[in-house]
Scaffold this active site. Sequence first.
Site, PDB file in Angstrom:
ATOM      1  N   CYS A  54     -17.561 -15.461  -0.267  1.00 19.36           N
ATOM      2  CA  CYS A  54     -16.515 -16.624  -0.535  1.00 19.36           C
ATOM      3  C   CYS A  54     -17.223 -18.003  -0.530  1.00 19.36           C
ATOM      4  O   CYS A  54     -16.366 -18.799  -1.081  1.00 19.36           O
ATOM      5  CB  CYS A  54     -15.545 -16.493   0.688  1.00 19.36           C
ATOM      6  SG  CYS A  54     -16.458 -16.398   2.220  1.00 19.36           S
ATOM      7  N   GLU A  87     -11.903 -18.047  -8.602  1.00 23.01           N
ATOM      8  CA  GLU A  87     -12.984 -17.278  -7.859  1.00 23.01           C
ATOM      9  C   GLU A  87     -13.461 -15.977  -8.538  1.00 23.01           C
ATOM     10  O   GLU A  87     -12.255 -15.186  -8.537  1.00 23.01           O
ATOM     11  CB  GLU A  87     -12.398 -16.989  -6.370  1.00 23.01           C
ATOM     12  CG  GLU A  87     -13.440 -16.549  -5.651  1.00 23.01           C
ATOM     13  CD  GLU A  87     -13.098 -16.031  -4.264  1.00 23.01           C
ATOM     14  OE1 GLU A  87     -11.907 -15.898  -3.829  1.00 23.01           O
ATOM     15  OE2 GLU A  87     -13.890 -16.779  -3.241  1.00 23.01           O
ATOM     16  N   LYS A 122      -8.464  -4.071  11.028  1.00 27.38           N
ATOM     17  CA  LYS A 122      -8.479  -3.367   9.920  1.00 27.38           C
ATOM     18  C   LYS A 122      -9.683  -3.760   8.931  1.00 27.38           C
ATOM     19  O   LYS A 122      -9.523  -4.577   8.223  1.00 27.38           O
ATOM     20  CB  LYS A 122      -7.039  -3.507   9.087  1.00 27.38           C
ATOM     21  CG  LYS A 122      -7.250  -2.556   8.018  1.00 27.38           C
ATOM     22  CD  LYS A 122      -6.176  -2.836   6.858  1.00 27.38           C
ATOM     23  CE  LYS A 122      -6.866  -3.511   5.553  1.00 27.38           C
ATOM     24  NZ  LYS A 122      -7.810  -2.554   4.950  1.00 27.38           N
ATOM     25  N   GLU A 165      -9.489 -17.412   6.609  1.00 22.53           N
ATOM     26  CA  GLU A 165     -10.615 -17.858   5.877  1.00 22.53           C
ATOM     27  C   GLU A 165     -10.467 -17.250   4.259  1.00 22.53           C
ATOM     28  O   GLU A 165     -10.746 -16.057   4.452  1.00 22.53           O
ATOM     29  CB  GLU A 165     -11.859 -17.281   6.525  1.00 22.53           C
ATOM     30  CG  GLU A 165     -13.265 -18.055   6.046  1.00 22.53           C
ATOM     31  CD  GLU A 165     -13.931 -17.108   5.280  1.00 22.53           C
ATOM     32  OE1 GLU A 165     -13.664 -17.751   4.101  1.00 22.53           O
ATOM     33  OE2 GLU A 165     -14.618 -16.450   5.296  1.00 22.53           O
TER      34      GLU A 165
HETATM   35  P1  NDP Z   1      -7.895  -8.899  -0.388  1.00 22.50           P
HETATM   36  O1  NDP Z   1      -7.637 -10.338   0.043  1.00 22.50           O
HETATM   37  O2  NDP Z   1      -6.841  -8.103  -1.070  1.00 22.50           O
HETATM   38  O3  NDP Z   1      -8.515  -7.955   1.073  1.00 22.50           O
HETATM   39  C1  NDP Z   1      -8.777  -8.481   2.045  1.00 22.50           C
HETATM   40  C2  NDP Z   1      -8.279  -7.670   3.065  1.00 22.50           C
HETATM   41  O4  NDP Z   1      -7.058  -7.782   3.284  1.00 22.50           O
HETATM   42  C3  NDP Z   1      -8.794  -6.288   3.024  1.00 22.50           C
HETATM   43  O5  NDP Z   1      -8.683  -5.501   4.279  1.00 22.50           O
HETATM   44  C4  NDP Z   1      -7.180  -5.828   2.360  1.00 22.50           C
HETATM   45  O6  NDP Z   1      -7.226  -4.264   2.430  1.00 22.50           O
HETATM   46  C5  NDP Z   1      -6.438  -6.416   3.213  1.00 22.50           C
HETATM   47  N1  NDP Z   1      -4.949  -6.686   2.402  1.00 22.50           N
HETATM   48  C6  NDP Z   1      -4.856  -6.517   1.161  1.00 22.50           C
HETATM   49  N2  NDP Z   1      -3.594  -6.831   0.940  1.00 22.50           N
HETATM   50  C7  NDP Z   1      -2.848  -7.060   2.207  1.00 22.50           C
HETATM   51  C8  NDP Z   1      -1.678  -7.509   2.532  1.00 22.50           C
HETATM   52  N3  NDP Z   1      -0.591  -7.663   1.828  1.00 22.50           N
HETATM   53  N4  NDP Z   1      -1.473  -7.752   4.062  1.00 22.50           N
HETATM   54  C9  NDP Z   1      -2.541  -7.831   4.890  1.00 22.50           C
HETATM   55  N5  NDP Z   1      -3.874  -7.430   4.413  1.00 22.50           N
HETATM   56  C10 NDP Z   1      -3.873  -6.989   3.214  1.00 22.50           C
HETATM   57  O7  NDP Z   1      -9.011  -8.928  -1.241  1.00 22.50           O
HETATM   58  P2  NDP Z   1      -9.554  -8.007  -2.301  1.00 22.50           P
HETATM   59  O8  NDP Z   1     -10.249  -6.996  -1.579  1.00 22.50           O
HETATM   60  O9  NDP Z   1      -8.274  -7.082  -2.946  1.00 22.50           O
HETATM   61  O10 NDP Z   1     -10.391  -8.575  -3.437  1.00 22.50           O
HETATM   62  C11 NDP Z   1      -9.323  -9.370  -4.411  1.00 22.50           C
HETATM   63  C12 NDP Z   1     -10.119 -10.535  -4.631  1.00 22.50           C
HETATM   64  O11 NDP Z   1     -10.177 -11.356  -3.698  1.00 22.50           O
HETATM   65  C13 NDP Z   1     -11.513 -10.379  -5.053  1.00 22.50           C
HETATM   66  O12 NDP Z   1     -11.867 -10.039  -6.218  1.00 22.50           O
HETATM   67  C14 NDP Z   1     -12.203 -11.637  -4.789  1.00 22.50           C
HETATM   68  O13 NDP Z   1     -12.005 -12.721  -5.601  1.00 22.50           O
HETATM   69  C15 NDP Z   1     -11.392 -12.263  -3.522  1.00 22.50           C
HETATM   70  N6  NDP Z   1     -11.803 -11.923  -2.262  1.00 22.50           N
HETATM   71  C16 NDP Z   1     -12.063 -13.096  -1.457  1.00 22.50           C
HETATM   72  C17 NDP Z   1     -12.605 -12.904  -0.187  1.00 22.50           C
HETATM   73  C18 NDP Z   1     -13.236 -14.052   0.450  1.00 22.50           C
HETATM   74  O14 NDP Z   1     -13.576 -13.808   1.632  1.00 22.50           O
HETATM   75  N7  NDP Z   1     -13.017 -15.378   0.127  1.00 22.50           N
HETATM   76  C19 NDP Z   1     -13.046 -11.623   0.365  1.00 22.50           C
HETATM   77  C20 NDP Z   1     -12.554 -10.604  -0.470  1.00 22.50           C
HETATM   78  C21 NDP Z   1     -12.030 -10.624  -1.800  1.00 22.50           C
HETATM   79  P3  NDP Z   1      -7.729  -3.639   1.151  1.00 22.50           P
HETATM   80  O15 NDP Z   1      -9.272  -3.704   1.281  1.00 22.50           O
HETATM   81  O16 NDP Z   1      -7.503  -2.020   1.722  1.00 22.50           O
HETATM   82  O17 NDP Z   1      -7.277  -4.036  -0.158  1.00 22.50           O
END
Ligand code: NDP
Length: 765
Positions: free
Chosen positions: A296, A392, A189, A262
């Site tokens: 990240c 973060e 996904k 991760e």
């Molecule tokens: P998320 O952790 O929400 O998203 C990562 C992935 O998980 C996306 O594909 C998301 O879908 C999916 N997801 C969201 N909720 C669920 C759930 N309950 N169960 C399973 N999968 C889920 O990050 P966000 O994109 O919302 O970003 C929010 C914050 O997270 C950012 O501002 C940043 O600070 C941090 N972040 C950190 C990352 C890292 O690698 N350390 C990467 C991305 C974000 P969808 O995209 O549709 O929400």
Amino acid sequence: MPTVTEALQMMDYGPAPESASIAQDWLKDRSFGHFINGAFIKPGETFAVTNPATGGELAHVAQGSAEDVADAVKAARGAAKGWAKLSGGQRARHLYALARLMQKRERLFAVLESLDNGKPIRESRDIDVPLAVRHFYHHAGWAELLADEFPGMRPHGVCGQIIPWNFPLLMLAWKVAPALAAGNTVVLKPAEYTPLTALLFAELCIEAGLPKGVVNIVTGDGRTGAALVEAEVDKIAFTGSTEVGRLIRQATAGTGKALTLELGGKSPFIVFAEADLDAAVEGVVDAIWFNQGEVCCAGSRILVQEQVAETFTNRLKARMAKLRVGDPLDKSTDIGAVVHTTQLERIRGLVDQAVQQGAVLHQAPVPNGPGSFCAPMLLTDLGAANIANTEEIFGPVVTLMTFRTPGEAVELANNTRYGLAASLWTENLTTALDIASQVKAGVVWINGTNMFDANAPFGGMRESGFGREGAREGMLAYLTSDEATGKERKAPAPLSALPASASGDAVDRTRKLYIGGAQKRPDGGYSYAVDGAQIPLGGRKDIRNAVEAAHKASGWSRVTGHNRAQVLYFLAENLNARARDFAPKDEVAQAVERAFYWAAWADKYDGKVHSTTGPNVTLAIKEPFGVMGVICPEEAPLLGFVSTVLPAIAMGNRVVAVPSQANPVPALDLYQVLDTSDVPGGVVNIVTGPRAELTDTLAKHDDVAALWVFADAETCLSAERHSAGNLKPVWAESRARDWSGPAGQSRDFLRRAVQVKTVWVPYGA
Ligand code: NDP
């Protein structure tokens, strides 16, 4: 007439736009359903995907429902057997074909990625896409070598993979390539904001002739991700925020699904006085202003040694003012658009709070316009507790603090709940390696930052998650070995508490807990009776004391493997000498042998030097976790204890062990052997009592870094669920092992007793 220097300063960049037409042509008139069983299905509900640099719509893609996810998992399940049965060489050919096809479409992938995500074309073209290709080549190699290099291991089956929006294609490659190489099938996904390159990749799967159902892609938002976590998959691999990582840890607890996470970071960027300051300033550009800071492992906390702080800060401000923020498709753009307006608001909100808390904000100009552009920012004059230092931000925002001594630098660097990466700047290699060994981070770059390679393990410690991606270590995350082949364990019979003073005909001896190298009465003052012996009834307070004692014994993690081996050999020898005092008799001789076996490993399970692209020494160092909890098996009270506790301490951990509840006597008697074998106090702590309750306390404890649970299914579930607080890795096994056979001394005990720290040491005169 201006001087040459003045003329150079007045010169500006002309526009150097990359044409978007290659991606626009591909997007034109295309409808995007999910990619299931080798074909795109007709989309039902859809949502718009936008270009963050303009706000314009790029495409509509399908919103995945739980039924769509179930269909994809069914397809992956259907394909799993056939895919796993192929020879490594045959799977390698498929991965190789995917790499070749990606390479042929490099430009399309790069432009599409920049349109969808907002990242500068220079980065998508020169970093994201080539690295993604490299991952498929590298893992084609692992597929080829699988049987030779990972004997006795098999794929998990169907892997659910959830990725974020910051490196959409690269994260796909990091997940899909090793999973397929190991013989798994996948349901991926992509993030809601950035699904397009994954859909282009799906087309390549058709073109490459990949068997149907091996790769499935379901688009959608967080609900789709949650449905995938709940689905009938064998493993979940997730990259994203720590909050969602926690939810996934809880949702998968007790399901038997393998899990790698991760997660987020708040990585230090440490500049020592003797560093090449200009190089370090460029390092900051690559650390926090690369990919709009949506990384990240971004170096988001600069720590600079006091005597060079002013010079460094001035140079950094001057460099920041020159960064070009704007059109991602312009080849001279340094910082593109933030992925979405929601993310932009989040960044601004956090910066506002940081300023309210006293930070001083410095920022560069940013273009006006409809796109979600964010200025590069530097926050100074702030304390370690300022929100910008603790949360973060995931944007181009860096904080700066100073330090005086290397010791203070380490303290500030580790003053975070995260542990993903660290970047160290010094021309003194001794300092660099010393600090690298002390920072709590899965990846350490010396005089560099954000260096990645398919053959360099990547992943976090602490709340940055667990598991590694890339290299041999990353392959292990997609393989399993079936060593626990016995029956499901049953919970031990409930025990009833007696006052500790109680003694009767059946009770002939009062035993104590073993904490910090001394015998201790249980805090509650109660005991329970087992076959004529009075056993201390440990509780939460005793576990806390034991963890504290284990913490104090940190010297054990720093002594050499040779030292640890000597202690373990001595322990084996002493156990042998006292064999007559121990029961069960059939376990004693084997326990002695096992102690010798783990002693032998103490100085041999060492790291690797990985071959990465570029002039680097890339070290994969195996480090102990620190304090571990071990819930020893009920079924082999002496041999099980020795087989689990000794490998953990052989690798340098300190252990709080909970022995068999029904037969704890052999473990409690071991304290005499530990005492006489020079095992320092606090390295092994033994707490007897109600195992389920003691397990939960260890699982919840923030200072326990890893937990092994050999117990009934209910206790395993509870341990995994309660570990979500500090996201410690939990090895929970509810099926019995044959402790007397090879499964009792499997390589897994070593692998799971260490975490890999990757240290990049670039060189060049
Ligand atoms: P998320 O952790 O929400 O998203 C990562 C992935 O998980 C996306 O594909 C998301 O879908 C999916 N997801 C969201 N909720 C669920 C759930 N309950 N169960 C399973 N999968 C889920 O990050 P966000 O994109 O919302 O970003 C929010 C914050 O997270 C950012 O501002 C940043 O600070 C941090 N972040 C950190 C990352 C890292 O690698 N350390 C990467 C991305 C974000 P969808 O995209 O549709 O929400």
